[in-house]
Design an enzyme around this catalytic site. Sequence first.
Site, short mmCIF file in Angstrom:
data_model
loop_
_atom_site.label_atom_id
_atom_site.label_comp_id
_atom_site.label_asym_id
_atom_site.label_seq_id
_atom_site.Cartn_x
_atom_site.Cartn_y
_atom_site.Cartn_z
N HIS C 47 39.19 -15.22 -32.71
CA HIS C 47 38.61 -16.21 -31.80
C HIS C 47 39.63 -16.70 -30.77
CE1 HIS C 47 35.40 -19.17 -30.97
NE2 HIS C 47 36.39 -19.96 -30.63
N TYR C 50 42.11 -12.79 -29.50
CA TYR C 50 41.49 -11.54 -29.03
C TYR C 50 42.28 -10.31 -29.47
CZ TYR C 50 38.84 -14.67 -26.02
OH TYR C 50 38.03 -15.66 -25.56
N GLU C 92 30.17 -19.27 -24.03
CA GLU C 92 30.86 -19.25 -25.31
C GLU C 92 29.85 -19.23 -26.46
OE1 GLU C 92 34.98 -20.62 -25.72
OE2 GLU C 92 34.04 -22.29 -26.75
N HIS C 94 28.60 -20.01 -30.46
CA HIS C 94 28.75 -20.86 -31.63
C HIS C 94 27.84 -20.32 -32.72
CE1 HIS C 94 30.57 -25.10 -32.24
NE2 HIS C 94 31.49 -24.21 -32.06
N ASN C 95 27.99 -19.02 -32.99
CA ASN C 95 27.07 -18.32 -33.88
C ASN C 95 27.20 -18.77 -35.33
OD1 ASN C 95 26.56 -16.94 -31.55
ND2 ASN C 95 27.70 -15.11 -32.13
N ASN C 561 33.87 -14.69 -23.87
CA ASN C 561 34.12 -15.00 -25.26
C ASN C 561 33.79 -13.76 -26.08
OD1 ASN C 561 32.28 -16.48 -27.80
ND2 ASN C 561 34.45 -16.87 -27.61
N SER C 563 32.75 -12.70 -29.88
CA SER C 563 32.36 -13.15 -31.19
C SER C 563 32.13 -11.90 -32.03
CB SER C 563 31.08 -13.99 -31.08
OG SER C 563 30.59 -14.27 -32.36
#
Lengths: 233, 79, 789
Positions: C47, C50, C92, C94-95, C561, C563
């Site tokens: 996060h 990378y 971004e 926020h899963n 982002n 994820s």
Amino acid sequence: MRFAILQFPASNCDQDCLHAVRLLGHQADYVWHKATSLGDADAVVIPGGFSYGDYLRCGAIARFSPVMQAVQRFADEGGLVLGICNGFQILCEAGLLPGALIRNRSLQFRCEQVFLKTAAHDAPFTEAIPPDHVLRIPIAHGEGCYFADEPTLAALETHRQILWQYCDAGGAVTEAANPNGSLRNIAGICNQARNVAGLMPHPDRASETLLGSADGRRIFESMAQCWARRRAA
Amino acid sequence: MKAKITITPKRAVLDPQGKTVQNALAHLGYTEVGAVRVGKYLELELADGDREAARRRLAEACHRFLSNPVIEDYRLELE
Amino acid sequence: MSEPAITPALVAQHGLTPEEYDRLQAILGRPPSYTELGIFSVMWSEHCSYKNTRPLLRTFPTRGRSVLVGAGEENAGILDIGDGLAIAFKIESHNHPSAVEPFQGAATGVGGIIRDIFTMGARPVCAMDSLRFGPITGSSADEARLANNRRLFAGVVSGVAHYGNCFGIPTLAGEVGFDPSYEGNPLVNVFCLGVLRHEQIARGAAQGLGNPVFYVGPATGRDGLAGAAFASQDLTEASAQHQRGAVQVGDPFMEKLVCEACLELLATGAVAGMQDMGAAGLTCSTCETAARAGTGIEIELSKVPQRAPHMTPYEIMLSESQERMLVIVHQGREEEVKRIFDKWDLPWAEIGVVTGTGRMVVKHQGRVVADIPAKPIATESPVYEREAREPGYLAGVRAFTLAGLPDTTDPTAALLHLLAWPTIASKNWVYRQYDHMVRDGSVVCPGSDAAVIRLKADALPPRPAAGTETGGAPPTVEKFLALTVDCNGTYVYLDPYEGSKIAVTEAARNLACSGATPVGVTDNLNFGNPHHPELFWQLRESVRGLAEACRAFQTPVTGGNCSLYNQSPAGAIDPTPTIAMVGVIARPEHITTQWFKDPGDVILLLGPAVDPADPLGGLGGSAYLQVLHGQKTGRPPRCELDQGRTLHEALRSLIYGGAVKSAHDCSDGGLAVALAECCISHQVARETPRLIGAAIELGADGSGTVAAPNPPRLDALLFGETQHRVLITTTALDAPKVRAQAKILGVTATELGVVGGDQLRLRAQGQEWRWSVVELHDRWWHALARAMA
């Protein structure tokens, strides 16, 4: 004409109100919630938003702010006060308007265009609205269901204090046109002296054809018209 | 000293949240549950002192600020 | 205070490999303290670092004439939009937090991205969201699972609504999709855009030796401890359970105060650097600001406001309590800063100082608990070239043909089915919960191909001289932006390279339909575990497609982002590289919406009816194949980027010419769904759609007969998802001129029919089908509300 636009820390329609009023060629200034005076304002607009975060009840904390004491005095002297959305909630909490606004019947926030029937054209907030003209103005609230007990509702009707009701495109006041469960489809009311009004829909978001409707201007225009007449008298 | 304040919607006020909870309970098989009303519960920490004075002041706060008498009832307990 | 001993097990628990641990020791020249181990663990999580994607991300186009702040330099990229104005935007995810607690997970996602934007000195003016969930409708045998998916969907939507509405930012556009692959691992990607003047760009750098470091915002608690590390591992029941004890809670009211105070603060010129405490909280913000400035930073943790008693240095450094900022102030100007914090009634503390040592020194009650060189930890994280292997399932996908698939015999029912399919159905159930009109800029609200926002003078942050700003800003040129967010995960699953090109192309097409020229992209790469070679192959191929398409449309990637680790025990999600694209509309009269306007207008199709070179006729991966045949397979439609570019440029030229009354992109559900949407998507007000019919003839002038494969299939013609197609309308008078112009511009324009009546009538291959527009609207408009009732 000079409008005072109240600014609470979490007001979020303060800029929109300022913009709408200035579009009409009037002066508008922000008044901070800690201020104890409204300066030389001719009218007050309490804008939408969440005032102090609205954690206990919408408007519950705002009513005790220093600036609201000044608004109370201003209203007592007959000054024009318009509360929009959260501003309406604050006016009810402060007792300047009767009733209360509770959670929408759907329990969800609702942001959409609605139609409004003007139920009384003889108030400083409605006098420039043409008869039979259905207003198209957006709502954006989670707690906009107007509630008052039966005697209060009866008094509102007797004194023609109901200014706007949710209706359909043709002006009919129907259950289907009611976005939040408000009693008697009430979208906005005024006090008995008719100088303080509140409504849940946002005339500040309906003041330019670019944004889909300019119907909201009629409400600000009414206030300006009334003020000009009073000053001339 | 601790004050416990329960705030509930008045009987005459529509309580969509309570209605939704009631429906959900029925849906889950709790059909014996009748009307549900959803309110708020507050806990206030107070310095120890005159209980009666504290009660009077809190009752005033409940009436002025913590509840809205137009739509809500409150119950105040001191312990 | 006793701290745990550093054991190999503890290192592994922190998600660090033995090699990474060795590297850490080499950087420190000694074994780490417990606090230092925690710091490295979050800074070197995927996060924050990378580490698995950096080599791939380098292939994105990131430069361009208008790029003022490029990808990776700061919290968000910044683009010039002319007249001294600039925009900052970013998306971004926020899963994982949303999988655990949908309401707070989504809410804090919105809070985080808004902070990234005002940290740059920009005023946040609009948001978008891209959401994915497991199915919410289906067989009653699956009711428990469906109910859980609905719970997540409802929770996420109300979380986005809560935070955005209270903060006062319009959530103006978005997309929502449903697919079994997202069950248990929903995707919650949120985007924010802000506006500023060129000279107002703020930097997240700890500049100036001796400058004091301020902490502002609510007190630090134990919430979200090490959320960044949590986001960088597979989602399992155990990890979710562990995380549930420490859910971050958002407070949009506090964020509004912090935002206003920070913008006011920046206007004073007293700020040397500013950074939000997002993922990895205090750790990331101190380390990155020092690394960017090439300085050092020293903080005393006992000065940090704390909400919980007895917090350890480890906990304070790794807490992800929300709405906190780190502000580095020019020495001697502390009083101005304190005055503004006090005006907004914000908690603040002076917690440290900028040093020249290049080290991040953390003390707790005077005792050093961490002493780390700032730059190496922020910029020299390990980088991995992961193994990639083409997934086995692709052989079956490529072998799929239409041979065994009977052509449609009931297009009437098929269209109604598709319109009510949750992924295609109207998303009004979602966006009516979002305040999408606040700030008086929403010119085109959700429900058209792209949203359009007007930026007026009061959208800008306060000017230096104005200070507290009474609204008296001098006139500023008004700007119009179009925004869209797109990704068809099914296509990307079936062909990561081609599908990713489609995601970018569709975003660009949506903007073109609105009259806009794209200026930049922010991407959110939602993928599975990169240690899995087949999943890493998906990621690599996808990035190749994205990079190529972004080059083709001259849209630099300004940030984004990654994820990874999006998988539940049932498997990985469909790879979903969400593309958020922003465009500029030169003049307000160019703003175009998707719905039909007036009876008698002529409907033209720009682009081919069916791609003659696609043996599946656009049915591979289509909604039709999934909904009517229960199959998610076949090669997705081909995406020739040149063809897309030609179409978009032609469409814009036609719009500038003033003859285009509506423009709608053909995507999910094909031509039939697009036509229906043009008839039913204009909503005047609550319960008041403006419905208008159309009479369509496919093939009258050859458009149907060019359909491949041979013989032409009706399903491909009506429901195929061939790329590079747009439906436009013009007056009857303008139609011949528009057709001629389109031809000159290199695009086929086929006349399909005329607007009018109260039915959608469609003729093709000698048959006719009719739908009442009232019924079409009912199926499409109420589908989500019915599913959620």
